[in-house]
Design a protein around this motif. Structure first.
Motif: not given
Ligand code: UDP
Ligand code: MG
Length: 310
Positions: A24-33, A35-41, A64-68, A102-108
């Motif tokens: 989470f430490k790694k992915i949250v800043p990437i997702l915040d950057g 600029a779209l709405s997101y959720e983590i299931v 934004q975290l949902r836990i199942v 790697p979460p860095e790939l998500i923006p791409k």
């Protein structure tokens, strides 16, 4: 938290208490950057450690975290299916918790999805040099035989890490089989696909849940779920043996008529009997694999049981 965010991350977690924090430490800043709405299931697949508590703690700072939370361990494919069921995003990315995807790939991936009018963006491993030779060899063998035996073509060195448009997710959700070989189901859905390459890092924290026995069973599930070729093997082998035996029978007949009766060969007879006993058992076993699967599918038991959604 928005109702239908643009992006859903699906995260199966089983005994990942060592890994969730750094994830989470790694992915949250990437997702915040982004600029779209997101959720983590996040699907807690019956973890025996304090993964759930850690997730609840993280939720305090990441709304934004949902836990199942599952009632017990149901396996990664069930956890991922639940994640897809609960995700509401316009596109969905399933990921592993151990930072091997790697979460860095998500923006791409999101950029390609938005700009290129494709429905699936695959993350493809470019080199597997970190894997052992045995692992690479078995992976290669699996992809080759799967693609050979089934009508589908699953792309090599592509895992579950991929971006899928909502329409793809809906198609995957509509497959009702219990034995969920996700790679195959994704391939079965089809759609317009693009690829991004990446180098898969080694697991950051914790232990891989795979071993060779599990991988073997996984491969077996994959092939029997998508191909009936193994069932035909015994037919072809039977045909071959029958033809050879027939020809040899004629040969023996002719030889006996010309040269008379030889001393009988008990040893070769015994070998032949044992050999074909073995062949018959293998054929029965192959049929058994399929019958067992029919049996399990007909029960229509639920794929997973949810204890609570947080
Ligand atoms: N996982 C799960 N249930 C299981 C086994 C694994 O939800 O029964 C999750 C695990 O927590 C991780 C992902 O599936 O997030 C991939 O597992 P792992 O890293 O062990 O597999 P590998 O990367 O070695 O293929
Ligand atoms: Mg992993």
């Amino acid at each position: 938290m928005t109702k239908n965010p643009e992006l859903s991350i699906v995260l199966p977690c089983y005994n990942e208490s060592e890994a969730v924090d750094s994830f989470f430490k790694k992915i949250v800043p990437i997702l915040d950057g982004l600029a779209l709405s997101y959720e983590i299931v996040c699907v807690n697949d019956g973890s025996k450690d304090d993964t759930l508590n850690k997730l609840i703690k993280i939720k305090e700072t990441v709304p934004q975290l949902r836990i199942v939370d599952f009632s017990k361990n149901f396996g990664k494919d069930a956890a991922m299916s639940a994640g897809l069921d609960f995700a509401t995003g316009q596109c969905v990315i399933p990921m592993d918790c151990d930072l091997q995807d790697p979460p860095e790939l998500i923006p791409k991936m999101v950029k390609i999805w938005k700009s290129k009018n494709v429905d699936v963006v695959l993350a493809k491993r470019e080199d597997r040099s970190d894997d052992s030779l045995a692992k690479r060899l078995t992976a290669w063998l699996f992809y080759k035989s799967f693609n050979q035996f089934s009508d589908l073509e699953i792309p090599e060195n592509v895992g579950d890490f991929r971006l899928m448009d909502r329409k793809v997710v809906d198609v995957v959700k509509s497959f009702h089989e219990r034995k969920r070989f996700m790679k195959g189901l994704f391939a079965l859905a089809g759609f317009k696909t693009a690829c991004v390459g990446y180098k898969r890092p080694i697991r950051a924290e914790g232990q891989s849940k795979w071993n060779y026995w599990k991988l073997w069973n996984y491969a077996l599930d994959g092939i029997t779920s998508f191909s009936t070729f193994p069932l035909k093997l015994s037919t072809y082998f039977g045909l071959l043996v029958t033809t050879l035996a027939f020809l040899r029978g004629i040969w023996i007949l002719i030889r006996t008529l010309i040269f008379g009766i030889d001393v009988p060969g008990y040893a070769s007879l015994m070998t032949a009997i044992l050999f074909f006993g073995g062949v018959q058992l293998i054929s029965l076993g192959i049929i058994g694999e399929y019958v067992g699967r029919i049996y399990l599918e007909t029960k229509r038991r639920p794929l997973y049981v949810v204890r609570q959604v947080l």
